[in-house]
Design a protein around this motif. Structure first.
Motif, PDB file in Angstrom:
ATOM      1  N   UNK A   1       0.838  -1.197   0.000  1.00 22.57           N
ATOM      2  CA  UNK A   1       0.000   0.000   0.000  1.00 22.57           C
ATOM      3  C   UNK A   1       0.871   1.245   0.000  1.00 22.57           C
ATOM      4  N   UNK A   2       0.629   2.114  -0.957  1.00 20.57           N
ATOM      5  CA  UNK A   2       1.483   3.288  -1.094  1.00 20.57           C
ATOM      6  C   UNK A   2       1.243   4.306   0.004  1.00 20.57           C
ATOM      7  N   UNK A   3       0.019   4.373   0.505  1.00 21.23           N
ATOM      8  CA  UNK A   3      -0.314   5.376   1.509  1.00 21.23           C
ATOM      9  C   UNK A   3      -0.353   4.760   2.903  1.00 21.23           C
ATOM     10  N   UNK A   4      -0.010   5.546   3.893  1.00 23.58           N
ATOM     11  CA  UNK A   4      -0.029   5.070   5.271  1.00 23.58           C
ATOM     12  C   UNK A   4      -1.356   5.441   5.925  1.00 23.58           C
ATOM     13  N   UNK A   5      -1.510   5.049   7.182  1.00 23.01           N
ATOM     14  CA  UNK A   5      -2.712   5.383   7.926  1.00 23.01           C
ATOM     15  C   UNK A   5      -2.317   5.856   9.314  1.00 23.01           C
ATOM     16  N   UNK A   6      -2.980   6.903   9.770  1.00 21.44           N
ATOM     17  CA  UNK A   6      -2.680   7.519  11.062  1.00 21.44           C
ATOM     18  C   UNK A   6      -3.774   7.273  12.085  1.00 21.44           C
ATOM     19  N   UNK A   7      -4.858   6.614  11.680  1.00 19.71           N
ATOM     20  CA  UNK A   7      -5.989   6.392  12.588  1.00 19.71           C
ATOM     21  C   UNK A   7      -6.856   5.278  12.019  1.00 19.71           C
ATOM     22  N   UNK A   8      -7.834   4.870  12.825  1.00 20.40           N
ATOM     23  CA  UNK A   8      -8.845   3.911  12.395  1.00 20.40           C
ATOM     24  C   UNK A   8     -10.210   4.548  12.593  1.00 20.40           C
ATOM     25  N   UNK A   9     -11.040   4.487  11.565  1.00 22.18           N
ATOM     26  CA  UNK A   9     -12.430   4.922  11.659  1.00 22.18           C
ATOM     27  C   UNK A   9     -13.312   3.689  11.751  1.00 22.18           C
ATOM     28  N   UNK A  10     -14.029   3.559  12.870  1.00 23.80           N
ATOM     29  CA  UNK A  10     -14.968   2.456  13.091  1.00 23.80           C
ATOM     30  C   UNK A  10     -16.318   2.906  12.551  1.00 23.80           C
ATOM     31  N   UNK A  11     -16.805   2.250  11.507  1.00 24.99           N
ATOM     32  CA  UNK A  11     -17.995   2.716  10.795  1.00 24.99           C
ATOM     33  C   UNK A  11     -19.114   1.692  10.930  1.00 24.99           C
ATOM     34  N   UNK A  12     -20.274   2.147  11.446  1.00 24.69           N
ATOM     35  CA  UNK A  12     -21.374   1.236  11.708  1.00 24.69           C
ATOM     36  C   UNK A  12     -22.700   1.845  11.263  1.00 24.69           C
ATOM     37  N   UNK A  13     -23.775   1.134  11.580  1.00 19.60           N
ATOM     38  CA  UNK A  13     -25.117   1.493  11.121  1.00 19.60           C
ATOM     39  C   UNK A  13     -25.739   2.593  11.970  1.00 19.60           C
ATOM     40  N   UNK A  14     -25.581   2.480  13.279  1.00 22.34           N
ATOM     41  CA  UNK A  14     -26.162   3.463  14.184  1.00 22.34           C
ATOM     42  C   UNK A  14     -27.499   3.023  14.732  1.00 22.34           C
ATOM     43  N   UNK A  15     -27.874   3.625  15.864  1.00 21.44           N
ATOM     44  CA  UNK A  15     -29.152   3.313  16.477  1.00 21.44           C
ATOM     45  C   UNK A  15     -29.475   4.306  17.568  1.00 21.44           C
ATOM     46  N   UNK A  16     -30.760   4.440  17.908  1.00 23.78           N
ATOM     47  CA  UNK A  16     -31.163   5.405  18.925  1.00 23.78           C
ATOM     48  C   UNK A  16     -30.725   4.980  20.321  1.00 23.78           C
ATOM     49  N   UNK A  17     -30.454   5.965  21.161  1.00 22.21           N
ATOM     50  CA  UNK A  17     -30.091   5.694  22.550  1.00 22.21           C
ATOM     51  C   UNK A  17     -31.045   6.358  23.529  1.00 22.21           C
ATOM     52  N   UNK A  18     -32.142   6.962  23.017  1.00 21.03           N
ATOM     53  CA  UNK A  18     -33.197   7.546  23.853  1.00 21.03           C
ATOM     54  C   UNK A  18     -34.530   7.291  23.155  1.00 21.03           C
ATOM     55  N   UNK A  19     -35.607   7.118  23.893  1.00 24.77           N
ATOM     56  CA  UNK A  19     -36.904   6.882  23.257  1.00 24.77           C
ATOM     57  C   UNK A  19     -37.297   7.964  22.264  1.00 24.77           C
ATOM     58  N   UNK A  20     -36.978   9.220  22.575  1.00 27.17           N
ATOM     59  CA  UNK A  20     -37.378  10.311  21.681  1.00 27.17           C
ATOM     60  C   UNK A  20     -36.604  10.314  20.373  1.00 27.17           C
ATOM     61  N   UNK A  21     -35.539   9.503  20.290  1.00 24.71           N
ATOM     62  CA  UNK A  21     -34.764   9.430  19.057  1.00 24.71           C
ATOM     63  C   UNK A  21     -35.217   8.305  18.136  1.00 24.71           C
ATOM     64  N   UNK A  22     -36.101   7.440  18.604  1.00 24.26           N
ATOM     65  CA  UNK A  22     -36.443   6.246  17.830  1.00 24.26           C
ATOM     66  C   UNK A  22     -37.064   6.609  16.495  1.00 24.26           C
ATOM     67  N   UNK A  23     -38.121   7.416  16.492  1.00 25.35           N
ATOM     68  CA  UNK A  23     -38.785   7.720  15.234  1.00 25.35           C
ATOM     69  C   UNK A  23     -37.912   8.582  14.313  1.00 25.35           C
ATOM     70  N   UNK A  24     -37.213   9.628  14.811  1.00 26.36           N
ATOM     71  CA  UNK A  24     -36.298  10.341  13.912  1.00 26.36           C
ATOM     72  C   UNK A  24     -35.238   9.431  13.298  1.00 26.36           C
ATOM     73  N   UNK A  25     -34.741   8.474  14.082  1.00 27.35           N
ATOM     74  CA  UNK A  25     -33.766   7.519  13.551  1.00 27.35           C
ATOM     75  C   UNK A  25     -34.388   6.695  12.433  1.00 27.35           C
ATOM     76  N   UNK A  26     -35.574   6.143  12.652  1.00 28.91           N
ATOM     77  CA  UNK A  26     -36.214   5.315  11.637  1.00 28.91           C
ATOM     78  C   UNK A  26     -36.540   6.123  10.382  1.00 28.91           C
ATOM     79  N   UNK A  27     -36.946   7.356  10.573  1.00 27.92           N
ATOM     80  CA  UNK A  27     -37.207   8.217   9.412  1.00 27.92           C
ATOM     81  C   UNK A  27     -35.929   8.479   8.632  1.00 27.92           C
TER      82      UNK A  27
END
Length: 353
Positions: free
Chosen positions: A1-27
Motif C-alpha cells: 500500500x502506497x499510503x499510510x494510515x494515522x488512525x482507524x475509523x470504526x464505521x457502523x449502522x447506528x441506532x437510537x439511545x433515547x426513546x425520543x430518538x427512535x422515530x427520527x432515527x427510523x425516518x
C-alpha cells in the motif's frame, strides 16, 4: 500500500439511545424509500420494548475498547474514531473531528463483513459523503476488505455454536438442528451484489460460505441456512425462507431442538435480540421445540484481534488470512466502488427497515 494510515475509523449502522430518538432515527434510515408510517410504528415498537434504546452503539463502544487494547498490544499507535451511517455519532462528525485533529489518512473498519449494497457499497458511499461534507481537508480513507471468511471470525462462531449446544438438555443435544440466519435482502439486490463479471449473488454466496465453514469447524455435518428481518412489501421477493417459517418446517419433520446461529451479525443488535430472542424463541416454544441461540462474535476477544489483523494487512503488508473460496472485495480508497456497477444500489421505493 502506497499510503499510510494515522488512525482507524470504526464505521457502523447506528441506532437510537433515547426513546425520543427512535422515530427520527427510523425516518432517517428509510428516507426516500416509501416506507408506510404503520411499518415505522411497528418497528418503533420493537425499540420501545427495550426502553427506546438500541444496543448497537454500546456494543460498538465495547468492541472499540477491545480493539484499542489489541492495537496497543500489537505496538500500533492508532487512535480510533467512531462514526455511524444513520444516527449519532454520525460519520460526517467523526471525519470532521479527524480533520481537526490533523489526521491525514485512516483505515475504515465497517461492522459488516459482507459484499452487496448495504453490506459494502453503502459504506463506500458513507465515506464519500463524509469526506465531501468535510471538504478539501478531509483525511484520505480506505475501507478494509470483506472479512466473512477470516479464520478468527469462523473460530468465534464455531465456539459459540458448541457453547449453545451445551445449553440444551443432554438428551437432545445430538439431535439438535443447526440453523444459520442472516439479514434478508431483496432478491434483486442480491442478484446485483458483486462485480457484474462475477455473476451476482455475492452476498448470499458469502453468507453460505461462512455458514459452511462455521458448521464444519463446530463439528456439524448438516445444517440449514435461512434468513430473517425482511421488511419490504409482500410483492417484492426477498431471500427466503424466513427463520420463523423454517421453524414450522423442521418441527414438522420431527426436530425437537434447534441451535440458531446469527452468522450474518457481528453483535447482538436489535435484529438479533428481537427477531431471534423474542419472535423465533416464542415460535419454537409454541411448537414445543427446545431453542438456543449462539452468541455473536463481537464480544469475543478474537474479533478485536481480527480487526487488528486487517489493519496489519495494510500497514505491514501482511498476507491476508482467508478460509473460503468465495471471492471477497471491498478494499478501496475514498469511497471508490470496487468495480463499475459493483453492488448497484437497489430501487429506493418500497424498501423497508
Amino acid at each position: 500500500m502506497a499510503r499510510t494510515a494515522e488512525a482507524l475509523l470504526w464505521l457502523s449502522f447506528g441506532g437510537p439511545e433515547r426513546p425520543e430518538d427512535v422515530m427520527p432515527f427510523l425516518e432517517n434510515v428509510t428516507r426516500g424509500r416509501g416506507v408506510p408510517r404503520e411499518r415505522l410504528d411497528a418497528v418503533a415498537g420493537h425499540y420501545m420494548h427495550f426502553g427506546g434504546v438500541s444496543p448497537i452503539n454500546a456494543l460498538n463502544r465495547d468492541m472499540i475498547a477491545a480493539v484499542e487494547e489489541e492495537l496497543v498490544a500489537a505496538g500500533l499507535t492508532l487512535p480510533v474514531y467512531f462514526g455511524n451511517r444513520n444516527w449519532h455519532p454520525m460519520v460526517e462528525d467523526a471525519v470532521a473531528q479527524m480533520s481537526a485533529d490533523g489526521i491525514g489518512s485512516a483505515l475504515v473498519f465497517p461492522t459488516s463483513p459482507w459484499g452487496g449494497y448495504s453490506g459494502c457499497r453503502q459504506y463506500h458511499e458513507d465515506i464519500l459523503r463524509a469526506r465531501s461534507a468535510v471538504g478539501p481537508n478531509a483525511p484520505e480513507l480506505m475501507k478494509v476488505r470483506q472479512y466473512f471468511d477470516h479464520p478468527l471470525l469462523v473460530e468465534a462462531f464455531a465456539d459459540a455454536i458448541r457453547a449453545a449446544r451445551e445449553q440444551l438438555p443432554a438428551g437432545c443435544r445430538r439431535r439438535a438442528r443447526l440453523v444459520f440466519t442472516a439479514h434478508s435482502v431483496p432478491v434483486a439486490a442480491d442478484a446485483a451484489a458483486g462485480p457484474p463479471a462475477d455473476g451476482g449473488g455475492l452476498y448470499s454466496r458469502q453468507v453460505a460460505e461462512t455458514a459452511r465453514l462455521c458448521s464444519a469447524a463446530a463439528g456439524f455435518t448438516d445444517y440449514d441456512l435461512v434468513w430473517q428481518s425482511r421488511s419490504g412489501p409482500a410483492q417484492v421477493p426477498w431471500l427466503e425462507p424466513d427463520i420463523v417459517d423454517h421453524l414450522d418446517d423442521i418441527a414438522a419433520h420431527g426436530a425437537a431442538a434447534v441451535i440458531v446461529c446469527p452468522v450474518g451479525f457481528v453483535s447482538d443488535h436489535l435484529e438479533v435480540v428481537w427477531d431471534l430472542d423474542n419472535e423465533a424463541a416464542d415460535k419454537a416454544a409454541a411448537l414445543g421445540m427446545q431453542f438456543v441461540r449462539a452468541a455473536t462474535p463481537g464480544a469475543d476477544r478474537r474479533f478485536a484481534k481480527l480487526v487488528v489483523e486487517l489493519i496489519a494487512e495494510q500497514l505491514n503488508e501482511a498476507i491476508p488470512r482467508r478460509l473460503g473460496d468465495v471471492p471477497g472485495y471491498g478494499c478501496t480508497w475514498n469511497g471508490a466502488a470496487c468495480a463499475p456497477a459493483c453492488c448497484a444500489a437497489p430501487p429506493r421505493s418500497g424498501a423497508g427497515t
